[in-house]
Scaffold this active site. Structure first.
Site, PDB file in Angstrom:
ATOM      1  N   GLU A 101      25.070 -53.367-110.582  1.00  0.00           N
ATOM      2  CA  GLU A 101      24.793 -54.158-111.790  1.00  0.00           C
ATOM      3  C   GLU A 101      23.305 -54.461-111.936  1.00  0.00           C
ATOM      4  O   GLU A 101      22.886 -55.614-112.090  1.00  0.00           O
ATOM      5  CB  GLU A 101      25.634 -55.438-111.783  1.00  0.00           C
ATOM      6  CG  GLU A 101      27.119 -55.111-111.843  1.00  0.00           C
ATOM      7  CD  GLU A 101      28.027 -56.336-111.994  1.00  0.00           C
ATOM      8  OE1 GLU A 101      27.619 -57.423-111.584  1.00  0.00           O
ATOM      9  OE2 GLU A 101      29.144 -56.175-112.515  1.00  0.00           O
ATOM     10  N   GLU A 160      34.434 -51.138-111.402  1.00  0.00           N
ATOM     11  CA  GLU A 160      34.940 -52.511-111.282  1.00  0.00           C
ATOM     12  C   GLU A 160      35.704 -52.873-112.535  1.00  0.00           C
ATOM     13  O   GLU A 160      35.194 -52.718-113.648  1.00  0.00           O
ATOM     14  CB  GLU A 160      33.803 -53.536-111.133  1.00  0.00           C
ATOM     15  CG  GLU A 160      33.179 -53.582-109.774  1.00  0.00           C
ATOM     16  CD  GLU A 160      32.155 -54.693-109.629  1.00  0.00           C
ATOM     17  OE1 GLU A 160      32.322 -55.761-110.251  1.00  0.00           O
ATOM     18  OE2 GLU A 160      31.190 -54.476-108.879  1.00  0.00           O
TER      19      GLU A 160
END
Ligand code: BGP
Length: 480
Positions: free
Chosen positions: A175, A368
């Protein structure tokens, strides 16, 4: 016939710092995750040290360091084709800046990867998942400092060489676009908040160093083993305009671009044209060397890994805040929310897959996706997690639609197949797992593992390659 490709990578994902515990065992050094307490204190009044009398959930987590063999046996029973975890950089290089790696750390992951291999489960490895060695932050200022490029490249070289033949799927920074909203976790920095300019100066300088480091890692990985595939990893839950007012539509798009900036650089290999305006208007004084741009151009990523949890609603002029799930926006009246206020929006997954395919025409890996819920054990000892199954069902259905739309999806790793520590809050009771772990927010619990109803459900989905998403009937189950 299933629309999912035969070799589709059904899996689960965790991160070292949220599962392993053993935070100083066998020579591991501290990482940024190890100084984050549980609850509201987590990011408020941050102190880059361990304080006496404070509970730090990463220190013991779910003890995966010692239980991984039994846990992987359960994940194999679940039918996982792949398992995403991270290497804790500070197990390899306790301070991050050493020349010689810690052999005990290398051995630990080697044995874990061999265990996965013995079950035919493919490891998908994140090189830096919210766990920069703390020393690199306190002594160097984290990724603001150019020196981290070489420290990271050295670490990557060591692990690529050591795990050649055991790991072929890698991701560089988890991320990376959260550098704006979670700067310590995503970029190992505490930006200078004196003004918007100083803040952006730090974030973009750190991001630049991470771009160069990521590109170097891609080049090294390919050189060491041409079979290596290296992805970038972004949080890409989409952003909708709060209304059809042109200003809201424009602002939502601008904000989206602040995230896609990261994949633009890492996939296209160059800074996008719109970045120049940010530099000029914010009067940024970034050190970007000509040789850096060459490396960024050569070291583009092989696939785009991303997390997806929800959508957000943005109104022009709103303060831009975010947490681990993405940006915090206005409440969307059309969507139900989780107990943590995350809107549930499966269609947005199809939306984002198409958005990314249109933009990049590159393989996509949903690394995810999941739902944090409170779980309860009923009087028959069962955990009937119907909301989790419903969430999974709807998201698998949307992946199938995205594939039919022409998106090239290569895999799906459910976040937290066994309950782990929450990155955003440090809680254990924000549970994502198909496997319950008896551990509570205050650290109490036996650590015993117990299958939830969703365990058999995900097993069924994987076994049918995404075709059989019928949720079983639980009307005979016990009372909570
Ligand atoms: C992502 C992180 C994960 C993870 C997940 C869920 O941002 O990559 O590490 O934890 O979000 O967030 P949380 O744990 O805060 O519920």
């Amino acid at each position: 016939m299933s629309v999912f490709p035969e070799d589709f990578l059904w899996g689960g994902a965790i991160a070292a710092n949220q599962a392993e515990g053993a935070y100083l065992t066998d020579g591991k050094g501290l990482s940024v995750a190890d100084i984050l307490p549980v609850g509201k204190e987590r990011f408020a009044g941050l102190k880059l040290e361990i304080r006496a009398g404070v509970f730090y959930p990463s220190h013991d987590a779910i003890d995966f360091y010692h239980t991984y063999k039994e846990d992987i046996a359960l994940l194999a029973e679940l039918g996982l084709k792949c398992f995403r975890t991270s290497i804790a950089w500070s197990r390899m290089f306790p301070n991050g800046d050493e020349q010689e790696p810690n052999e005990k750390g290398l051995q630990f992951y080697e044995e874990m990867f061999q265990t996965l291999q013995s079950y035919g489960i493919e490891p998908i490895i994140t090189l830096s998942h919210f766990e920069t060695p703390l020393h690199l932050v306190t002594a160097y200022g984290g990724w603001k400092n150019r020196k981290l490029i070489d420290f990271f490249a050295h670490y990557c070289q060591v692990v690529f060489q050591r795990y050649q033949g055991l790991v072929t799927h890698w991701m560089t920074f988890n991320e990376i676009n959260h550098a704006h909203t979670l700067p310590l976790l995503a970029a190992g920095i505490i930006p200078d908040e004196t003004s918007e300019r100083t803040k952006l100066q730090d974030i973009y300088q750190a991001s630049h160093h991470m771009f160069v480091a990521s590109a170097k890692a891609v080049l090294l990985a390919h050189e060491i083993d041409p079979n290596n595939q290296v992805g970038c990893m972004l949080s890409l839950s989409p952003i909708y305009p709060a209304t059809c007012k042109p200003q809201d539509v424009f602002a939502a798009n601008e904000l989206r671009r602040r995230s896609l900036f990261y994949s633009d650089v890492q996939i296209r290999g160059a800074y996008p044209a719109y970045f120049q305006r940010i530099i000029t208007e914010q009067k940024l004084n970034l050190t970007i060397l000509a040789e850096d741009l060459i490396i960024i151009k050569k070291g583009t990523c092989d696939y785009l890994g991303f997390s997806f949890y929800r959508s957000s609603l943005h109104e022009a002029g709103m303060k831009i805040l975010g947490n681990t799930g993405g940006l915090l926006g206005k409440k969307n009246p059309y969507l139900e929310e989780t107990p943590w206020g995350w809107p549930i929006d499966p269609l947005a997954l199809r939306y984002v897959c198409n958005e990314l395919t249109d933009r990049y025409q590159i393989p996509l890996f949903i690394v995810e996706n999941g739902i944090g819920l409170y779980d309860s054990i009923n009087n028959k000892g069962e955990i009937i997690d119907e909301k989790r199954m419903a969430y999974l069902k709807e998201h698998v259905e949307m992946m199938a639609e995205a594939i039919k739309d022409g998106c090239q999806l290569i895999g799906y790793t459910w976040w937290g197949p066994l309950d782990i520590v929450s990155a955003g809050t440090g809680e254990m009771e924000k549970r994502y797992g198909f496997i319950y772990v008896d551990k509570q927010n205050d650290g109490s619990g036996t650590l015993k593992r117990r299958k939830k109803a969703s365990f058999n459900y995900y097993q069924q989905i994987i076994a049918s390659n995404g075709q059989n998403v019928t949720v079983p009937d639980f009307s005979e189950s016990g009372e909570v």
